[in-house]
Motif scaffolding. Structure first.
Motif, PDB file in Angstrom:
ATOM      1  N   VAL A 152       0.906  -1.115  -0.004  1.00 20.26           N
ATOM      2  CA  VAL A 152      -0.021   0.023   0.033  1.00 20.26           C
ATOM      3  C   VAL A 152       0.910   1.319   0.045  1.00 20.26           C
ATOM      4  CG1 VAL A 152      -1.591   1.274   1.356  1.00 20.26           C
ATOM      5  CG2 VAL A 152      -1.946  -1.070   1.221  1.00 20.26           C
ATOM      6  N   ASN A 153       0.508   2.279  -0.913  1.00 21.20           N
ATOM      7  CA  ASN A 153       1.484   3.399  -1.088  1.00 21.20           C
ATOM      8  C   ASN A 153       1.337   4.268   0.436  1.00 21.20           C
ATOM      9  OD1 ASN A 153       1.919   6.129  -1.610  1.00 21.20           O
ATOM     10  ND2 ASN A 153       2.289   5.340  -3.753  1.00 21.20           N
ATOM     11  N   TRP A 154       2.227   4.843   0.620  1.00 19.96           N
ATOM     12  CA  TRP A 154       2.212   5.578   1.839  1.00 19.96           C
ATOM     13  C   TRP A 154       1.253   6.643   1.858  1.00 19.96           C
ATOM     14  CZ3 TRP A 154       2.765  10.872   2.242  1.00 19.96           C
ATOM     15  CH2 TRP A 154       3.319  11.555   1.131  1.00 19.96           C
ATOM     16  N   ALA A 155       0.826   7.361   0.713  1.00 20.35           N
ATOM     17  CA  ALA A 155      -0.138   8.313   0.748  1.00 20.35           C
ATOM     18  C   ALA A 155      -1.603   7.870   1.340  1.00 20.35           C
ATOM     19  CB  ALA A 155      -0.042   8.916  -0.498  1.00 20.35           C
ATOM     20  N   LYS A 156      -1.836   6.634   1.135  1.00 23.39           N
ATOM     21  CA  LYS A 156      -3.091   6.206   1.303  1.00 23.39           C
ATOM     22  C   LYS A 156      -3.188   6.015   3.104  1.00 23.39           C
ATOM     23  CE  LYS A 156      -4.416   3.622  -2.853  1.00 23.39           C
ATOM     24  NZ  LYS A 156      -4.952   2.532  -3.266  1.00 23.39           N
ATOM     25  N   MET A 157      -2.089   6.268   3.577  1.00 24.87           N
ATOM     26  CA  MET A 157      -1.925   5.916   5.145  1.00 24.87           C
ATOM     27  C   MET A 157      -1.816   7.194   5.980  1.00 24.87           C
ATOM     28  SD  MET A 157      -2.030   2.784   5.324  1.00 24.87           S
ATOM     29  CE  MET A 157      -1.125   1.666   6.598  1.00 24.87           C
ATOM     30  N   VAL A 158      -2.171   8.436   5.368  1.00 22.94           N
ATOM     31  CA  VAL A 158      -1.992   9.762   5.903  1.00 22.94           C
ATOM     32  C   VAL A 158      -3.158  10.158   6.728  1.00 22.94           C
ATOM     33  CG1 VAL A 158      -1.762  12.279   5.433  1.00 22.94           C
ATOM     34  CG2 VAL A 158      -0.480  10.689   4.004  1.00 22.94           C
ATOM     35  N   ASP A 159      -3.176  10.120   7.984  1.00 23.89           N
ATOM     36  CA  ASP A 159      -4.286  10.843   8.956  1.00 23.89           C
ATOM     37  C   ASP A 159      -4.494  12.158   8.552  1.00 23.89           C
ATOM     38  OD1 ASP A 159      -6.228  10.835  10.784  1.00 23.89           O
ATOM     39  OD2 ASP A 159      -4.567  11.474  12.151  1.00 23.89           O
ATOM     40  N   ALA A 160      -5.847  12.669   8.184  1.00 23.02           N
ATOM     41  CA  ALA A 160      -6.226  13.814   7.487  1.00 23.02           C
ATOM     42  C   ALA A 160      -5.966  14.787   8.977  1.00 23.02           C
ATOM     43  CB  ALA A 160      -7.439  14.001   7.213  1.00 23.02           C
ATOM     44  N   ALA A 161      -6.150  14.398  10.337  1.00 20.18           N
ATOM     45  CA  ALA A 161      -6.113  15.424  11.465  1.00 20.18           C
ATOM     46  C   ALA A 161      -5.049  15.601  11.828  1.00 20.18           C
ATOM     47  CB  ALA A 161      -6.954  14.727  12.494  1.00 20.18           C
ATOM     48  N   THR A 162      -3.953  14.822  11.724  1.00 23.79           N
ATOM     49  CA  THR A 162      -2.518  14.917  12.206  1.00 23.79           C
ATOM     50  C   THR A 162      -1.437  15.174  11.083  1.00 23.79           C
ATOM     51  OG1 THR A 162      -2.326  12.610  12.527  1.00 23.79           O
ATOM     52  CG2 THR A 162      -2.941  13.853  14.409  1.00 23.79           C
ATOM     53  N   GLU A 163      -2.056  14.664  10.030  1.00 24.69           N
ATOM     54  CA  GLU A 163      -0.860  14.491   8.906  1.00 24.69           C
ATOM     55  C   GLU A 163       0.237  13.520   8.955  1.00 24.69           C
ATOM     56  OE1 GLU A 163       0.513  18.062   7.151  1.00 24.69           O
ATOM     57  OE2 GLU A 163      -1.433  18.785   6.639  1.00 24.69           O
ATOM     58  N   ASN A 164       0.133  12.543  10.194  1.00 25.28           N
ATOM     59  CA  ASN A 164       0.961  11.526  10.372  1.00 25.28           C
ATOM     60  C   ASN A 164       0.538  10.453   9.709  1.00 25.28           C
ATOM     61  OD1 ASN A 164       2.717  13.169  12.012  1.00 25.28           O
ATOM     62  ND2 ASN A 164       1.849  12.411  13.879  1.00 25.28           N
ATOM     63  N   GLN A 165       1.281   9.327   9.691  1.00 23.47           N
ATOM     64  CA  GLN A 165       0.634   8.022   9.210  1.00 23.47           C
ATOM     65  C   GLN A 165      -0.117   7.125  10.166  1.00 23.47           C
ATOM     66  OE1 GLN A 165       2.334   6.908   5.684  1.00 23.47           O
ATOM     67  NE2 GLN A 165       2.241   9.157   6.186  1.00 23.47           N
ATOM     68  N   LYS A 166      -1.051   6.522   9.446  1.00 27.66           N
ATOM     69  CA  LYS A 166      -2.066   5.762  10.197  1.00 27.66           C
ATOM     70  C   LYS A 166      -1.245   4.166  10.606  1.00 27.66           C
ATOM     71  CE  LYS A 166      -6.338   7.473  10.812  1.00 27.66           C
ATOM     72  NZ  LYS A 166      -7.148   7.027  11.466  1.00 27.66           N
ATOM     73  N   VAL A 167      -0.204   4.347  11.310  1.00 27.02           N
ATOM     74  CA  VAL A 167       0.605   3.212  11.703  1.00 27.02           C
ATOM     75  C   VAL A 167       1.285   3.388  13.042  1.00 27.02           C
ATOM     76  CG1 VAL A 167       1.061   2.498   9.323  1.00 27.02           C
ATOM     77  CG2 VAL A 167       2.716   4.012  10.501  1.00 27.02           C
ATOM     78  N   ARG A 168       1.760   2.324  13.801  1.00 23.42           N
ATOM     79  CA  ARG A 168       2.335   2.627  15.065  1.00 23.42           C
ATOM     80  C   ARG A 168       3.703   1.622  14.784  1.00 23.42           C
ATOM     81  NH1 ARG A 168      -2.430   3.071  18.025  1.00 23.42           N
ATOM     82  NH2 ARG A 168      -2.395   5.250  18.710  1.00 23.42           N
ATOM     83  N   LYS A 169       4.711   2.613  14.938  1.00 19.59           N
ATOM     84  CA  LYS A 169       6.249   1.918  15.127  1.00 19.59           C
ATOM     85  C   LYS A 169       6.295   0.695  15.979  1.00 19.59           C
ATOM     86  CE  LYS A 169      10.796   3.372  14.519  1.00 19.59           C
ATOM     87  NZ  LYS A 169      11.837   4.652  14.472  1.00 19.59           N
ATOM     88  N   ILE A 170       6.826  -0.339  15.283  1.00 21.92           N
ATOM     89  CA  ILE A 170       7.295  -1.524  16.415  1.00 21.92           C
ATOM     90  C   ILE A 170       8.843  -1.348  16.733  1.00 21.92           C
ATOM     91  CG2 ILE A 170       7.461  -3.941  16.532  1.00 21.92           C
ATOM     92  CD1 ILE A 170       5.031  -4.149  14.510  1.00 21.92           C
ATOM     93  N   GLU A 171       9.215  -1.368  18.060  1.00 19.07           N
ATOM     94  CA  GLU A 171      10.254  -1.016  18.297  1.00 19.07           C
ATOM     95  C   GLU A 171      11.044  -2.355  18.628  1.00 19.07           C
ATOM     96  OE1 GLU A 171      11.623   2.021  18.614  1.00 19.07           O
ATOM     97  OE2 GLU A 171       9.946   3.219  18.424  1.00 19.07           O
TER      98      GLU A 171
END
Length: 82
Positions: free
Chosen positions: A63-82
């Motif tokens: 999936v392209n990164w642009a499809k994962m953008v959150d409109a409210a925060t402009e961050n990605q709709k993902v959570r980084k796994i440490e």
């Protein structure tokens, strides 16, 4: 007079949303993330000729990164796994 069709300055400069997860952690190529959209599950962030994509570890779907953008925060709709 009314300026209804005023040009948006950000389109000229080509500003892109920053590559950060919902918590604000910066993302880079090779990071593993948990996708919050499209039922991708655990994904790896890859850089291809077309730009950044998220590739699901379980299904291989991309999936392209642009499809994962959150409109409210402009961050990605993902959570980084440490």
């Amino acid at each position: 007079m009314f300026r209804w069709f005023k040009k948006n300055g950000s389109r000229k400069t080509g500003n892109k949303p920053k590559m950060a997860d919902l918590d604000g952690n910066l993302l880079k190529e090779g990071d593993f993330v948990e996708s919050l959209r499209y039922d991708l599950g655990k994904c790896k962030l890859l850089l291809t000729d077309e730009g950044y994509v998220y590739e699901s570890v379980e299904t291989g779907k991309k999936v392209n990164w642009a499809k994962m953008v959150d409109a409210a925060t402009e961050n990605q709709k993902v959570r980084k796994i440490e």
